[in-house]
Scaffold this active site. Structure first.
Site, PDB file in Angstrom:
ATOM      1  N   ASN A   9       0.878  -1.173   0.000  1.00 45.69           N
ATOM      2  CA  ASN A   9       0.000   0.000   0.000  1.00 45.69           C
ATOM      3  C   ASN A   9       0.915   1.221   0.000  1.00 45.69           C
ATOM      4  OD1 ASN A   9      -1.817   2.034   0.494  1.00 45.69           O
ATOM      5  ND2 ASN A   9      -2.675   1.133   2.361  1.00 45.69           N
ATOM      6  N   LYS A  16       3.518   0.766   2.899  1.00 44.84           N
ATOM      7  CA  LYS A  16       3.164  -0.206   3.937  1.00 44.84           C
ATOM      8  C   LYS A  16       3.150  -1.591   3.295  1.00 44.84           C
ATOM      9  CE  LYS A  16       0.352   2.954   6.596  1.00 44.84           C
ATOM     10  NZ  LYS A  16      -0.839   3.741   6.372  1.00 44.84           N
ATOM     11  N   ARG A  93      -2.747  -2.082  -3.284  1.00 45.60           N
ATOM     12  CA  ARG A  93      -3.919  -1.236  -3.095  1.00 45.60           C
ATOM     13  C   ARG A  93      -3.823  -0.081  -4.089  1.00 45.60           C
ATOM     14  NH1 ARG A  93      -6.098   1.621   2.374  1.00 45.60           N
ATOM     15  NH2 ARG A  93      -8.030   2.360   1.438  1.00 45.60           N
ATOM     16  N   HIS A 181     -12.827   3.453  -0.061  1.00 44.56           N
ATOM     17  CA  HIS A 181     -12.771   2.517   1.083  1.00 44.56           C
ATOM     18  C   HIS A 181     -13.428   1.177   0.737  1.00 44.56           C
ATOM     19  CE1 HIS A 181     -12.318   6.020   4.170  1.00 44.56           C
ATOM     20  NE2 HIS A 181     -11.144   5.487   3.901  1.00 44.56           N
ATOM     21  N   HIS A 208     -16.669   3.332   8.250  1.00 46.79           N
ATOM     22  CA  HIS A 208     -15.205   3.229   8.270  1.00 46.79           C
ATOM     23  C   HIS A 208     -14.687   4.569   8.796  1.00 46.79           C
ATOM     24  CE1 HIS A 208     -11.190   1.928   6.598  1.00 46.79           C
ATOM     25  NE2 HIS A 208     -11.005   3.228   6.802  1.00 46.79           N
ATOM     26  N   LEU A 209     -14.331   4.581  10.081  1.00 42.68           N
ATOM     27  CA  LEU A 209     -13.933   5.835  10.722  1.00 42.68           C
ATOM     28  C   LEU A 209     -12.447   5.780  11.081  1.00 42.68           C
ATOM     29  CD1 LEU A 209     -17.018   6.211  13.133  1.00 42.68           C
ATOM     30  CD2 LEU A 209     -16.770   7.059  10.787  1.00 42.68           C
ATOM     31  N   GLY A 212      -9.116   8.809   7.210  1.00 44.17           N
ATOM     32  CA  GLY A 212     -10.161   9.015   6.210  1.00 44.17           C
ATOM     33  C   GLY A 212     -11.427   8.402   6.790  1.00 44.17           C
ATOM     34  N   ARG A 241      -9.550  16.311   6.228  1.00 50.54           N
ATOM     35  CA  ARG A 241     -10.378  16.622   5.045  1.00 50.54           C
ATOM     36  C   ARG A 241     -11.742  17.159   5.464  1.00 50.54           C
ATOM     37  NH1 ARG A 241      -9.890  10.864   2.209  1.00 50.54           N
ATOM     38  NH2 ARG A 241      -7.950  10.437   3.300  1.00 50.54           N
ATOM     39  N   ASP A 283      -6.185  14.091  15.344  1.00 49.73           N
ATOM     40  CA  ASP A 283      -6.215  12.793  16.025  1.00 49.73           C
ATOM     41  C   ASP A 283      -7.385  12.748  17.012  1.00 49.73           C
ATOM     42  OD1 ASP A 283      -5.683  10.678  17.903  1.00 49.73           O
ATOM     43  OD2 ASP A 283      -3.641  10.636  17.115  1.00 49.73           O
ATOM     44  N   MET A 284      -8.318  11.845  16.762  1.00 49.83           N
ATOM     45  CA  MET A 284      -9.522  11.784  17.583  1.00 49.83           C
ATOM     46  C   MET A 284      -9.194  11.574  19.061  1.00 49.83           C
ATOM     47  SD  MET A 284     -12.720  12.094  17.757  1.00 49.83           S
ATOM     48  CE  MET A 284     -13.638  11.924  16.234  1.00 49.83           C
ATOM     49  N   ARG A 285      -8.177  10.754  19.351  1.00 42.26           N
ATOM     50  CA  ARG A 285      -7.814  10.538  20.765  1.00 42.26           C
ATOM     51  C   ARG A 285      -7.505  11.853  21.461  1.00 42.26           C
ATOM     52  NH1 ARG A 285      -3.821   5.783  19.352  1.00 42.26           N
ATOM     53  NH2 ARG A 285      -3.633   7.309  17.695  1.00 42.26           N
ATOM     54  N   GLU A 331     -13.136   1.192  15.640  1.00 41.01           N
ATOM     55  CA  GLU A 331     -12.751  -0.009  16.393  1.00 41.01           C
ATOM     56  C   GLU A 331     -12.359   0.310  17.825  1.00 41.01           C
ATOM     57  OE1 GLU A 331      -9.683  -2.062  14.133  1.00 41.01           O
ATOM     58  OE2 GLU A 331     -10.863  -1.779  12.308  1.00 41.01           O
ATOM     59  N   GLU A 379      -8.128  -4.648   5.292  1.00 40.69           N
ATOM     60  CA  GLU A 379      -8.003  -4.416   3.843  1.00 40.69           C
ATOM     61  C   GLU A 379      -6.861  -5.241   3.256  1.00 40.69           C
ATOM     62  OE1 GLU A 379      -7.996  -0.498   5.405  1.00 40.69           O
ATOM     63  OE2 GLU A 379      -8.974   0.274   3.611  1.00 40.69           O
TER      64      GLU A 379
HETATM   65  P1  ADP Z   1      -5.932   5.380   8.596  1.00 40.48           P
HETATM   66  O1  ADP Z   1      -7.170   5.905   7.941  1.00 40.48           O
HETATM   67  O2  ADP Z   1      -4.744   6.289   8.436  1.00 40.48           O
HETATM   68  O3  ADP Z   1      -5.649   3.916   8.361  1.00 40.48           O
HETATM   69  P2  ADP Z   1      -6.759   4.538  11.246  1.00 40.48           P
HETATM   70  O4  ADP Z   1      -7.819   3.631  10.756  1.00 40.48           O
HETATM   71  O5  ADP Z   1      -5.581   3.947  11.948  1.00 40.48           O
HETATM   72  O6  ADP Z   1      -6.245   5.538  10.152  1.00 40.48           O
HETATM   73  O7  ADP Z   1      -7.468   5.577  12.245  1.00 40.48           O
HETATM   74  C1  ADP Z   1      -6.753   6.620  12.838  1.00 40.48           C
HETATM   75  C2  ADP Z   1      -7.698   7.364  13.773  1.00 40.48           C
HETATM   76  O8  ADP Z   1      -8.134   6.438  14.798  1.00 40.48           O
HETATM   77  C3  ADP Z   1      -7.054   8.543  14.506  1.00 40.48           C
HETATM   78  O9  ADP Z   1      -7.943   9.651  14.517  1.00 40.48           O
HETATM   79  C4  ADP Z   1      -6.886   8.009  15.919  1.00 40.48           C
HETATM   80  O10 ADP Z   1      -6.961   9.031  16.874  1.00 40.48           O
HETATM   81  C5  ADP Z   1      -8.102   7.124  16.021  1.00 40.48           C
HETATM   82  N1  ADP Z   1      -8.001   6.217  17.169  1.00 40.48           N
HETATM   83  C6  ADP Z   1      -7.183   5.173  17.370  1.00 40.48           C
HETATM   84  N2  ADP Z   1      -7.364   4.656  18.609  1.00 40.48           N
HETATM   85  C7  ADP Z   1      -8.341   5.398  19.201  1.00 40.48           C
HETATM   86  C8  ADP Z   1      -8.991   5.386  20.464  1.00 40.48           C
HETATM   87  N3  ADP Z   1      -8.666   4.487  21.400  1.00 40.48           N
HETATM   88  N4  ADP Z   1      -9.929   6.315  20.704  1.00 40.48           N
HETATM   89  C9  ADP Z   1     -10.257   7.237  19.780  1.00 40.48           C
HETATM   90  N5  ADP Z   1      -9.701   7.302  18.579  1.00 40.48           N
HETATM   91  C10 ADP Z   1      -8.747   6.406  18.285  1.00 40.48           C
END
Ligand code: ADP
Length: 410
Positions: A9, A16, A93, A181, A208-209, A212, A241, A283-285, A331, A379
């Site tokens: 990918n 990757k 991919r 996706h 798919h969150l 992207g 985005r 970054d959602m975290r 997830e 994927e």
């Molecule tokens: P990509 O689209 O680059 O493959 P991922 O599927 O790995 O990305 O998703 C990345 C997102 O998931 C980031 O916003 C990250 O903060 C979020 N994420 C990962 N673990 C957690 C968690 N425990 N709580 C909230 N968000 C999380």
């Protein structure tokens, strides 16, 4: 000698990889990792199936370290690790397969030339996806390569859902909704029967969150609508985005802010979404941990847009049997799933908060009319399975699906 399949990918600054090996009729992931920081500060890392690091390296030459150097190193490393396995093929991919590629395809020079024609449709991704294919065709002509597309799964969308309300000439020239996706949704559709046979035969909305983000309406295993469109900018707000935006905003930015296409592209792809709204992070975290009111606003808007799109996709399906969360946020974030499910109560989703806290897989109560699930996407495994099938068209080695990652187990 057993077969192995390498999955690549490639993006603008990273490649990757996952190496799958045939074992007992299934595909197990052997190694995975990446070379990242191309053209800047290149680093390589490889891990085995248990997550232990089995290879690590960094380079100092920065700007000169391109995709070719990365591939050379990756190949040398993988060849060294392949004892006892034959490299049967490489699956890639590729973001865009246009209308032409409704399924994965073995790549030769003619196919590569046709895939080059889709570069204008996905200029930020397609050229990088094709770079390793081109290099490997020249340098490893004996190793079969298969391109797997993010658009293919959505080619079952009815014509009406692919149409923008613009003149026919533009539609015929390819300005239509493609959806992305697809490999993730195809994987989810392929394993959903083992979680919920009724929903798999019926109507599901998958979310798919990740960095992207998109949502897909799936009926009896086939995509019928998606929040992404002509590009992967459409739909939900994402890490950086914008997601859906009134096209009039673009005209305003051109007229009043004198922004050209490249400036608008940078704004909408890299400066918007969760990062743009919060001013804090993509970054959602970090946003969920932050006390900054703008971070809270970004999360609120994100969930509001999920709620709106869910209504839209449920309407496209004419009902809903299941909701599936996947990718990084889907997830892992208990809070986002909790709030998204509560927002979906009017559609018949009853959240089981304790099960959600445990990460599922089922996160709806036993009496919930619509079931809700957490299903890790894969994927890479989807690409490996496609690659094996394309290279083995008679299905001699075709075998029951077995998951490569322990996390995907029920
Ligand atoms: P990509 O689209 O680059 O493959 P991922 O599927 O790995 O990305 O998703 C990345 C997102 O998931 C980031 O916003 C990250 O903060 C979020 N994420 C990962 N673990 C957690 C968690 N425990 N709580 C909230 N968000 C999380």
């Amino acid at each position: 000698m057993a077969d192995s399949i390498l999955v690549l990918n490639a993006g603008s600054s990273s490649i990757k990889f996952s190496l799958f090996v045939e074992r007992g009729g299934g595909l197990d992931v052997g190694l995975h990792g990446q070379v990242e920081g191309l053209y800047a500060s290149p680093r390589f890392i490889a891990k085995d199936a248990s997550g232990s690091t089995v290879g690590e390296k960094s380079w100092s030459e920065g700007a000169q370290f391109d995709h070719e150097r990365a591939l050379d190193y990756l190949f040398g490393f993988i060849r060294g690790e392949l004892s006892g396995f034959r490299l049967a093929g490489i699956g890639h991919r590729v973001v865009h397969g246009g209308l032409e590629y409704t399924r994965p395809v073995r790549v030769d020079a003619g196919v590569l030339a046709r895939l080059d024609k889709f570069v204008p449709l996905a200029p930020l991704h397609q050229p990088h996806n094709l770079t390793p294919i081109r290099l490997l065709l020249a340098r490893q002509p004996g190793v079969p390569q298969v391109a797997c597309f993010d658009t293919s799964f959505h080619r079952t969308n009815p014509e009406i859902s692919q149409r923008f309300a613009i003149p026919e000439e533009l539609h015929d020239a390819g300005v239509r909704r493609y959806g992305f996706h697809g490999l993730s949704y195809e994987y989810i559709a392929s394993v959903l029967p083992t979680f919920d046979a009724k929903a798999a035969a019926g109507k599901t909305v998958a979310l798919h969150l990740g960095n992207g983000a998109s949502m897909c309406a799936i009926e009896a295993g086939k995509s019928v609508a998606s929040t992404m469109g002509f590009t992967a900018l459409e739909g939900l707000p994402m890490g950086t985005r914008s997601g859906a935006i009134d096209p009039g905003v673009l005209l305003y930015l051109m007229d009043e802010r004198k922004m050209d296409a490249r400036a608008i592209e940078d704004l909408l792809y890299h400066q918007s979404g969760l990062l743009g709204m919060s001013g804090v992070s993509s970054d959602m975290r970090k946003l969920l941990d932050s006390d900054d009111p703008r971070a809270r606003l970004a999360v609120d808007v994100y969930l509001y847009r999920i709620r709106r799109e869910l209504g839209s996709l449920a309407a496209a399906l004419g009902g809903m049997d299941a909701l599936v969360f996947t990718a990084g946020i889907g997830e892992n974030s208990v809070e986002i799933r909790d709030r998204a499910c509560r927002d979906a109560a009017w559609l018949g989703v009853k959240l089981d908060a304790a099960a959600n806290g445990r990460g599922g897989p089922r996160i709806s109560t036993a009496d919930s009319r619509v079931s809700a699930w957490v299903i890790p996407t894969n994927e890479e495994l989807m690409i490996a399975r496609h690659t094996r099938r394309v290279l083995d068209p008679n299905g001699i080695r075709e075998s029951p699906i077995r998951e490569g990652f322990p996390s995907a187990a029920l």
